[in-house]
Design a protein around this motif. Structure first.
Motif, PDB file in Angstrom:
ATOM      1  N   ARG A   2       0.838  -1.202   0.000  1.00  0.00           N
ATOM      2  CA  ARG A   2       0.000   0.000   0.000  1.00  0.00           C
ATOM      3  C   ARG A   2       0.872   1.250   0.000  1.00  0.00           C
ATOM      4  O   ARG A   2       1.963   1.230   0.567  1.00  0.00           O
ATOM      5  CB  ARG A   2      -0.849   0.045   1.263  1.00  0.00           C
ATOM      6  N   SER A   4       0.284   3.863   1.705  1.00  0.00           N
ATOM      7  CA  SER A   4       0.427   4.327   3.101  1.00  0.00           C
ATOM      8  C   SER A   4       1.534   3.547   3.803  1.00  0.00           C
ATOM      9  O   SER A   4       2.263   4.088   4.631  1.00  0.00           O
ATOM     10  CB  SER A   4      -0.888   4.192   3.853  1.00  0.00           C
ATOM     11  N   THR A   5       1.694   2.256   3.450  1.00  0.00           N
ATOM     12  CA  THR A   5       2.765   1.429   4.033  1.00  0.00           C
ATOM     13  C   THR A   5       4.122   1.951   3.573  1.00  0.00           C
ATOM     14  O   THR A   5       5.065   2.050   4.365  1.00  0.00           O
ATOM     15  CB  THR A   5       2.600  -0.047   3.599  1.00  0.00           C
ATOM     16  N   TYR A   8       4.814   5.029   5.412  1.00  0.00           N
ATOM     17  CA  TYR A   8       5.095   4.693   6.821  1.00  0.00           C
ATOM     18  C   TYR A   8       6.564   4.273   6.958  1.00  0.00           C
ATOM     19  O   TYR A   8       7.280   4.765   7.841  1.00  0.00           O
ATOM     20  CB  TYR A   8       4.168   3.562   7.287  1.00  0.00           C
ATOM     21  N   GLU A  12       9.403   6.273   9.034  1.00  0.00           N
ATOM     22  CA  GLU A  12      10.096   5.623  10.155  1.00  0.00           C
ATOM     23  C   GLU A  12      11.603   5.567   9.895  1.00  0.00           C
ATOM     24  O   GLU A  12      12.399   5.710  10.817  1.00  0.00           O
ATOM     25  CB  GLU A  12       9.540   4.212  10.383  1.00  0.00           C
ATOM     26  N   LYS A  15      12.894   8.927  10.583  1.00  0.00           N
ATOM     27  CA  LYS A  15      12.883   9.116  12.040  1.00  0.00           C
ATOM     28  C   LYS A  15      14.090   8.426  12.676  1.00  0.00           C
ATOM     29  O   LYS A  15      14.716   8.959  13.588  1.00  0.00           O
ATOM     30  CB  LYS A  15      11.609   8.500  12.622  1.00  0.00           C
ATOM     31  N   MET A 209       5.926  -4.850  17.613  1.00  0.00           N
ATOM     32  CA  MET A 209       5.524  -5.084  16.216  1.00  0.00           C
ATOM     33  C   MET A 209       5.446  -6.578  15.907  1.00  0.00           C
ATOM     34  O   MET A 209       4.512  -7.054  15.279  1.00  0.00           O
ATOM     35  CB  MET A 209       6.523  -4.429  15.255  1.00  0.00           C
ATOM     36  N   ARG A 210       6.459  -7.281  16.397  1.00  0.00           N
ATOM     37  CA  ARG A 210       6.530  -8.718  16.151  1.00  0.00           C
ATOM     38  C   ARG A 210       5.325  -9.432  16.764  1.00  0.00           C
ATOM     39  O   ARG A 210       4.688 -10.270  16.130  1.00  0.00           O
ATOM     40  CB  ARG A 210       7.840  -9.239  16.765  1.00  0.00           C
ATOM     41  N   ILE A 212       2.451  -8.162  17.556  1.00  0.00           N
ATOM     42  CA  ILE A 212       1.184  -7.713  16.976  1.00  0.00           C
ATOM     43  C   ILE A 212       0.910  -8.425  15.652  1.00  0.00           C
ATOM     44  O   ILE A 212      -0.211  -8.530  15.210  1.00  0.00           O
ATOM     45  CB  ILE A 212       1.217  -6.171  16.774  1.00  0.00           C
ATOM     46  N   GLY A 213       1.990  -8.922  15.038  1.00  0.00           N
ATOM     47  CA  GLY A 213       1.814  -9.631  13.775  1.00  0.00           C
ATOM     48  C   GLY A 213       2.348  -8.874  12.570  1.00  0.00           C
ATOM     49  O   GLY A 213       1.920  -9.127  11.440  1.00  0.00           O
ATOM     50  N   ALA A 214       3.272  -7.935  12.828  1.00  0.00           N
ATOM     51  CA  ALA A 214       3.893  -7.240  11.693  1.00  0.00           C
ATOM     52  C   ALA A 214       4.805  -8.232  10.964  1.00  0.00           C
ATOM     53  O   ALA A 214       5.453  -9.064  11.602  1.00  0.00           O
ATOM     54  CB  ALA A 214       4.693  -6.047  12.190  1.00  0.00           C
ATOM     55  N   THR A 215       4.844  -8.120   9.662  1.00  0.00           N
ATOM     56  CA  THR A 215       5.698  -9.037   8.890  1.00  0.00           C
ATOM     57  C   THR A 215       7.162  -8.621   9.037  1.00  0.00           C
ATOM     58  O   THR A 215       7.452  -7.487   9.421  1.00  0.00           O
ATOM     59  CB  THR A 215       5.328  -8.976   7.395  1.00  0.00           C
ATOM     60  N   MET A 218       7.883  -5.467   7.199  1.00  0.00           N
ATOM     61  CA  MET A 218       7.435  -4.232   7.868  1.00  0.00           C
ATOM     62  C   MET A 218       8.389  -3.834   8.997  1.00  0.00           C
ATOM     63  O   MET A 218       8.588  -2.646   9.239  1.00  0.00           O
ATOM     64  CB  MET A 218       6.039  -4.504   8.428  1.00  0.00           C
TER      65      MET A 218
ATOM     66  N   PRO B  75       3.292 -14.193  11.364  1.00  0.00           N
ATOM     67  CA  PRO B  75       2.666 -12.869  11.531  1.00  0.00           C
ATOM     68  C   PRO B  75       1.146 -12.913  11.376  1.00  0.00           C
ATOM     69  O   PRO B  75       0.421 -12.299  12.153  1.00  0.00           O
ATOM     70  CB  PRO B  75       3.316 -12.025  10.430  1.00  0.00           C
ATOM     71  N   ARG B  78      -0.384 -14.353  14.444  1.00  0.00           N
ATOM     72  CA  ARG B  78      -0.342 -13.439  15.599  1.00  0.00           C
ATOM     73  C   ARG B  78      -1.380 -12.321  15.494  1.00  0.00           C
ATOM     74  O   ARG B  78      -1.788 -11.761  16.492  1.00  0.00           O
ATOM     75  CB  ARG B  78       1.061 -12.837  15.743  1.00  0.00           C
ATOM     76  N   ARG B  79      -1.794 -12.027  14.266  1.00  0.00           N
ATOM     77  CA  ARG B  79      -2.831 -10.997  14.110  1.00  0.00           C
ATOM     78  C   ARG B  79      -4.167 -11.469  14.666  1.00  0.00           C
ATOM     79  O   ARG B  79      -5.079 -10.668  14.860  1.00  0.00           O
ATOM     80  CB  ARG B  79      -2.989 -10.625  12.637  1.00  0.00           C
ATOM     81  N   ARG B 105      -1.299   0.191  12.002  1.00  0.00           N
ATOM     82  CA  ARG B 105      -0.387   0.701  10.965  1.00  0.00           C
ATOM     83  C   ARG B 105       0.618  -0.366  10.556  1.00  0.00           C
ATOM     84  O   ARG B 105       0.897  -0.526   9.375  1.00  0.00           O
ATOM     85  CB  ARG B 105       0.377   1.926  11.485  1.00  0.00           C
ATOM     86  N   VAL B 106       1.179  -1.059  11.560  1.00  0.00           N
ATOM     87  CA  VAL B 106       2.261  -1.999  11.246  1.00  0.00           C
ATOM     88  C   VAL B 106       1.780  -3.266  10.540  1.00  0.00           C
ATOM     89  O   VAL B 106       2.592  -4.064  10.087  1.00  0.00           O
ATOM     90  CB  VAL B 106       3.100  -2.373  12.496  1.00  0.00           C
ATOM     91  N   ILE B 107       0.468  -3.453  10.478  1.00  0.00           N
ATOM     92  CA  ILE B 107       0.007  -4.597   9.673  1.00  0.00           C
ATOM     93  C   ILE B 107      -0.659  -4.111   8.389  1.00  0.00           C
ATOM     94  O   ILE B 107      -1.325  -4.867   7.690  1.00  0.00           O
ATOM     95  CB  ILE B 107      -0.908  -5.567  10.472  1.00  0.00           C
TER      96      ILE B 107
END
Lengths: 302, 228
Positions: A2, A4-5, A8, A12, A15, A209-210, A212-215, A218, B75, B78-79, B105-107
Motif C-alpha cells: 500500500r 500508506s505502508t 510509513y 520511520e 525518524k 511489532m513482532r 502484533i503480527g507485523a511481517t 514491515m 505474523p 499473531r494478528r 499501521r504496522v500490519i
C-alpha cells in the motif's frame, strides 16, 4: 504494498536517522568521501581514456619503403597490413601526395619556391602508409611485425605517447579500485554500526511489532530505508561538489594550459555527468541498501 | 478453540518447563492460568504466541497446528491474537491514539479504517478523552487500558494477558478485570496468566493451575494454588 505502508516505512526510516543523527552523519560523510574520490577517479580515468582514444585516432604508425620498389609491391604490402586484426585503417600516401602535402605545409605563401621541383619530385621514394590501430596497446606488437617486412625501410611511431597514456590509465584504474574498495568496506562497516544502533533504539517497538503480527518486511523496511537514505545523501553531496569542481577545473586547465589544448581535450561536463551520477548513485544507494539489509537480517529477530 | 496435547518444553540448559501438558480451551471461554514463578506459565504464553517451539506435543489454535506452522505464516497467526503484558509495553514517544493506531499501521491497515477503529477502541476502554496524552501522563490502570485497546484493535479471536494486574493496585486490578470480562462478553476468548488468588476467587472463572511444568489442577473455579 500500500502507498500508506510505503510512506510509513519512509517516515520511520527518516525518524531513525533523526534519533541516531551522529552515527548517520558519520556514515553519510564516509560514503561522501568515498564517492567524492570515486568521482575524481572516474573523471580522471574517463578523460585519460578519452585522450587515449583521441591519440589512437591521431597517433599512427608511418612506414616508408625501400628505394626502387614498385607501387604495386607497396600496395601489396598495404593489403597485408590491412588484413591484420589490430589495424583500424591503413592509408596509402603516394610520393606525389606526400610532395603535395609537403608543399602545402612548408611553402605556404611561397609557392614559387617549390616550382623548381616541378618535374623532379624530391620525395620520389617517400611513398608511405599511415596506419591507425584499434587500440594503442597493440602498437608495440604491430611495430615488431612491420620490422620483419624486408621492403620496409623506416617505421615512424611515438612509443612514449602510446605506452605512457596506456600505462597511466592502467595505474589510475588500479589505484582508484584499491582506494574505493577500502573506502566502501569502511562505509559498509559504518552503515552496519548505524543500523545496529538504530535497531537497539527501537528494540521495544520491534518486539511489540513482532507480537502484533507485523511481517518481517514491515519490521526491517524502516532500517533498510535508513540505509538507502544515508547512501543517497552520501552520494548526492559529492556529486553536487564534483559538478562544480569539474567545470571549474576544466575551465582553469584550458585557461592556464591552453597551449596544450591539442594534447589535452576534456570531456564536457554534460557528457560525463549523467554516467557519473548513475554509477555514484548506484554505489551510494547500493552500499546503503546492502549494509543495512544484511545487518538487520542478521541482528533483528522477526 | 485451543487444544494443547502432550506438550513438553525443555530449554537448552536442560530445564523442563512443561511436562505432558494437556489443556483444551473452548471458543469464548475466560480462563485463568495460575502458578508460582517457574511453574511454566510464561513458557505456555510464549508457546501460544509462537515465540518459542515446543520440544514435543501439539498446539492447535483455531484449527492451526502451531507445531507445523511455517515461519512465514506466524505474523498472520499473531494478528488473530491480542497480547497484554504486566509492564504495558507502550511506546513512550507516542500518544494514546498513536499507540493504539500503531497496532494497525504496522500490519498495513488503511488509514481511513484506523481512524474509525481507534476511537471505537478508546471508547470501549474508557479513554476517549485522553487520546492526546502520552503514557507517562497516565496512571498504571489507564496505561493498561491503552495496552488492552491496542491488543483489541485488530479484533483478535483470543486475548492473552500476562499478569495484566501485576503492576496495579486492587481497585485498578478489578477495573481491568471488569474490562476483560466485557471483552469476553463480546465473544473473544480471554486467557489471563496471574498469581493473584484474590482476583481469581472474585472472578469465579475456570482456573488452570500449573506447578513445576505440570497441570496441577483444571477442576474449575477458584483453583488450588496457594500464594504463600
Amino acid at each position: 504494498m500500500r502507498i500508506s505502508t510505503f510512506f510509513y516505512c519512509l517516515k520511520e526510516g527518516i525518524k531513525n536517522i533523526g534519533r541516531n543523527i551522529w552515527f548517520s552523519l558519520a556514515s553519510a560523510a564516509i560514503i561522501s568521501a568515498c564517492i567524492f574520490l570515486f568521482c575524481l577517479f572516474f573523471a580522471l580515468t574517463a578523460n585519460v581514456q578519452y585522450m587515449v582514444r583521441m591519440a589512437e585516432s591521431t597517433v599512427g604508425i608511418t612506414v616508408f619503403f625501400d628505394e626502387g620498389i614498385s607501387e604495386a609491391e607497396i600496395l601489396a604490402i598495404g593489403d597485408s597490413i590491412r588484413e591484420r586484426s589490430e589495424v583500424k585503417e591503413a592509408r596509402y600516401i603516394s610520393a606525389e601526395e606526400a610532395w603535395e602535402n609537403f608543399q602545402k605545409e612548408y611553402f605556404k605563401g611561397m609557392e614559387e619556391l617549390a616550382e623548381g621541383f616541378a618535374d623532379d619530385n624530391p620525395l620520389a621514394d617517400s611513398a608511405s602508409y599511415e596506419i591507425y590501430l584499434k587500440s594503442i596497446d597493440d602498437q608495440a606488437g604491430m611495430v615488431e611485425w612491420l620490422d620483419t617486412i624486408p621492403e620496409i625501410r623506416k617505421i615512424n611511431y611515438s612509443s612514449d605517447t602510446a605506452s605512457g597514456l596506456s600505462n597511466f590509465n592502467r595505474m589510475l584504474g588500479l589505484l582508484s579500485a584499491v582506494i574505493i574498495i577500502i573506502l566502501l568496506a569502511v562505509a559498509a562497516f559504518l552503515i552496519s554500526n548505524t543500523i545496529m544502533t538504530a535497531a537497539a533504539f527501537r528494540r521495544d517497538e520491534n518486539k511489540i511489532m513482532r507480537l502484533i503480527g507485523a511481517t518481517g518486511f514491515m519490521i526491517r523496511a524502516p532500517f533498510v530505508v535508513e540505509g538507502i537514505v544515508i547512501g543517497f545523501v552520501g552520494a548526492a553531496i559529492p556529486l553536487i561538489s564534483v559538478y562544480f569542481l569539474y567545470r571549474s577545473a576544466v575551465a582553469y586547465m584550458m585557461e592556464k594550459f591552453g597551449i596544450l589544448s591539442n594534447l589535452m581535450e576534456f570531456i564536457p561536463i554534460q557528457e560525463i555527468f549523467p554516467e557519473m551520477v548513475a554509477v555514484a548513485m548506484m554505489l551510494g544507494v547500493g552500499i546503503g541498501f546492502v549494509g543495512s539489509f544484511f545487518t538487520i537480517r542478521r541482528h533483528l529477530k522477526v | 478453540m485451543i487444544e494443547i496435547t502432550d506438550l513438553n518444553k525443555v530449554y537448552k540448559a536442560g530445564t523442563r518447563a512443561l511436562k505432558n501438558v494437556n489443556i483444551t480451551i473452548e471458543d469464548g471461554e475466560f480462563v485463568f492460568i495460575m502458578g508460582r514463578s517457574g511453574s511454566g506459565k510464561s513458557t505456555l504464553m510464549k508457546l501460544l504466541l509462537k515465540e518459542t517451539e515446543p520440544t514435543s506435543g501439539r498446539i492447535i489454535v483455531n484449527d492451526m497446528d502451531l507445531t507445523r506452522m511455517p515461519r512465514r505464516y506466524v505474523p498472520k497467526y499473531r494478528r488473530r491474537l491480542g497480547v497484554v503484558f504486566q509492564d504495558f509495553r507502550l511506546l513512550k514517544d507516542k500518544t494514546v491514539y498513536e499507540n493504539v493506531a500503531f497496532a494497525q499501521r504496522v500490519i498495513g491497515v488503511p488509514i481511513r479504517t484506523i481512524r474509525e477503529n481507534v476511537p471505537e477502541m478508546l471508547r470501549l476502554v474508557g479513554l476517549s478523552s485522553k487520546y492526546k496524552s502520552y503514557p507517562n501522563e497516565l496512571s498504571g490502570g489507564e496505561q493498561q487500558r491503552v495496552a488492552i485497546a491496542r491488543a483489541l484493535v485488530n479484533s483478535p479471536e483470543i486475548l492473552l494477558a500476562d499478569e495484566p494486574t501485576g503492576n496495579l493496585d486492587a481497585h485498578n486490578s478489578m477495573e481491568i478485570m471488569g474490562l476483560l470480562e466485557k471483552i469476553n462478553d463480546r465473544g473473544t476468548t480471554v486467557i489471563v496468566v496471574t498469581h493473584s488468588q484474590e482476583i481469581v476467587s472474585q472472578m469465579g472463572r475456570r482456573v488452570i493451575t500449573l506447578d513445576r511444568g505440570i497441570v496441577l489442577d483444571d477442576s474449575g473455579e477458584g483453583g488450588i494454588y496457594d500464594e504463600n
